[in-house]
Design a protein around this motif. Structure first.
Motif, PDB file in Angstrom:
ATOM      1  N   GLN A  73       3.076   9.668 -10.159  1.00 33.17           N
ATOM      2  CA  GLN A  73       2.385   9.624 -11.451  1.00 33.17           C
ATOM      3  C   GLN A  73       1.455  10.812 -11.634  1.00 33.17           C
ATOM      4  O   GLN A  73       1.288  11.306 -12.736  1.00 33.17           O
ATOM      5  N   ASN A  74       0.832  11.256 -10.549  1.00 36.62           N
ATOM      6  CA  ASN A  74      -0.149  12.329 -10.623  1.00 36.62           C
ATOM      7  C   ASN A  74       0.451  13.704 -10.372  1.00 36.62           C
ATOM      8  O   ASN A  74      -0.197  14.713 -10.631  1.00 36.62           O
ATOM      9  N   GLY A  75       1.648  13.751  -9.837  1.00 31.48           N
ATOM     10  CA  GLY A  75       2.280  15.032  -9.546  1.00 31.48           C
ATOM     11  C   GLY A  75       1.555  15.817  -8.467  1.00 31.48           C
ATOM     12  O   GLY A  75       1.705  17.029  -8.373  1.00 31.48           O
ATOM     13  N   ALA A  76       0.783  15.120  -7.674  1.00 33.43           N
ATOM     14  CA  ALA A  76       0.002  15.777  -6.626  1.00 33.43           C
ATOM     15  C   ALA A  76       0.857  16.003  -5.381  1.00 33.43           C
ATOM     16  O   ALA A  76       1.916  15.404  -5.213  1.00 33.43           O
ATOM     17  N   ARG A  85       0.833  -1.208   0.000  1.00 36.30           N
ATOM     18  CA  ARG A  85       0.000   0.000   0.000  1.00 36.30           C
ATOM     19  C   ARG A  85       0.863   1.251   0.000  1.00 36.30           C
ATOM     20  O   ARG A  85       0.581   2.215  -0.716  1.00 36.30           O
ATOM     21  N   THR A  86       1.930   1.242   0.771  1.00 36.54           N
ATOM     22  CA  THR A  86       2.814   2.393   0.849  1.00 36.54           C
ATOM     23  C   THR A  86       3.514   2.653  -0.479  1.00 36.54           C
ATOM     24  O   THR A  86       3.560   3.786  -0.957  1.00 36.54           O
ATOM     25  N   VAL A  87       4.028   1.616  -1.096  1.00 41.62           N
ATOM     26  CA  VAL A  87       4.703   1.773  -2.387  1.00 41.62           C
ATOM     27  C   VAL A  87       3.702   2.220  -3.450  1.00 41.62           C
ATOM     28  O   VAL A  87       4.005   3.084  -4.277  1.00 41.62           O
ATOM     29  N   SER A  88       2.502   1.678  -3.426  1.00 45.71           N
ATOM     30  CA  SER A  88       1.465   2.111  -4.367  1.00 45.71           C
ATOM     31  C   SER A  88       1.142   3.586  -4.180  1.00 45.71           C
ATOM     32  O   SER A  88       0.932   4.319  -5.152  1.00 45.71           O
ATOM     33  N   ALA A  89       1.094   4.040  -2.949  1.00 44.42           N
ATOM     34  CA  ALA A  89       0.824   5.449  -2.665  1.00 44.42           C
ATOM     35  C   ALA A  89       1.947   6.338  -3.195  1.00 44.42           C
ATOM     36  O   ALA A  89       1.686   7.411  -3.768  1.00 44.42           O
ATOM     37  N   ILE A  90       3.180   5.916  -3.032  1.00 43.29           N
ATOM     38  CA  ILE A  90       4.324   6.690  -3.538  1.00 43.29           C
ATOM     39  C   ILE A  90       4.265   6.774  -5.057  1.00 43.29           C
ATOM     40  O   ILE A  90       4.448   7.851  -5.638  1.00 43.29           O
ATOM     41  N   PHE A  91       3.973   5.653  -5.709  1.00 34.98           N
ATOM     42  CA  PHE A  91       3.859   5.666  -7.168  1.00 34.98           C
ATOM     43  C   PHE A  91       2.694   6.548  -7.612  1.00 34.98           C
ATOM     44  O   PHE A  91       2.797   7.274  -8.594  1.00 34.98           O
ATOM     45  N   TRP A  92       1.572   6.477  -6.908  1.00 31.91           N
ATOM     46  CA  TRP A  92       0.414   7.308  -7.251  1.00 31.91           C
ATOM     47  C   TRP A  92       0.790   8.785  -7.185  1.00 31.91           C
ATOM     48  O   TRP A  92       0.463   9.555  -8.079  1.00 31.91           O
ATOM     49  N   GLN A  93       1.475   9.159  -6.129  1.00 27.94           N
ATOM     50  CA  GLN A  93       1.852  10.565  -5.947  1.00 27.94           C
ATOM     51  C   GLN A  93       2.743  11.033  -7.085  1.00 27.94           C
ATOM     52  O   GLN A  93       2.565  12.120  -7.615  1.00 27.94           O
TER      53      GLN A  93
END
Length: 66
Positions: free
Chosen positions: A28-31, A18-26
């Motif tokens: 990818q989205n530039g949020a 979940r943590t790695v997915s969150a880092i990748f999401w951030q």
């Protein structure tokens, strides 16, 4: 692969994906970190882990292994 290069300790293995997915999401989205969806857990924990792992060279080791 992440298990091999990350520091042992505070992050429970069940939360690692979940943590790695969150880092990748951030990234990818530039949020901003605060914009992380709540399904990823507290944003400040994810941000703190990303910064800690960056300082320890975890990301560098991971990308070298890839």
């Amino acid at each position: 692969m992440i298990e091999e290069v990350r520091p042992k300790g505070k992050t429970p293995p069940k939360n690692l994906r979940r943590t790695v997915s969150a880092i990748f999401w951030q990234h990818q989205n530039g949020a901003k970190w605060r914009a992380l969806p709540s399904g990823f857990g507290p944003w400040w924990i994810v941000a703190q882990l990303f910064i800690r792992w960056a300082k320890l060279g975890v990301w560098q080791h991971l990308f070298e292994n890839l």
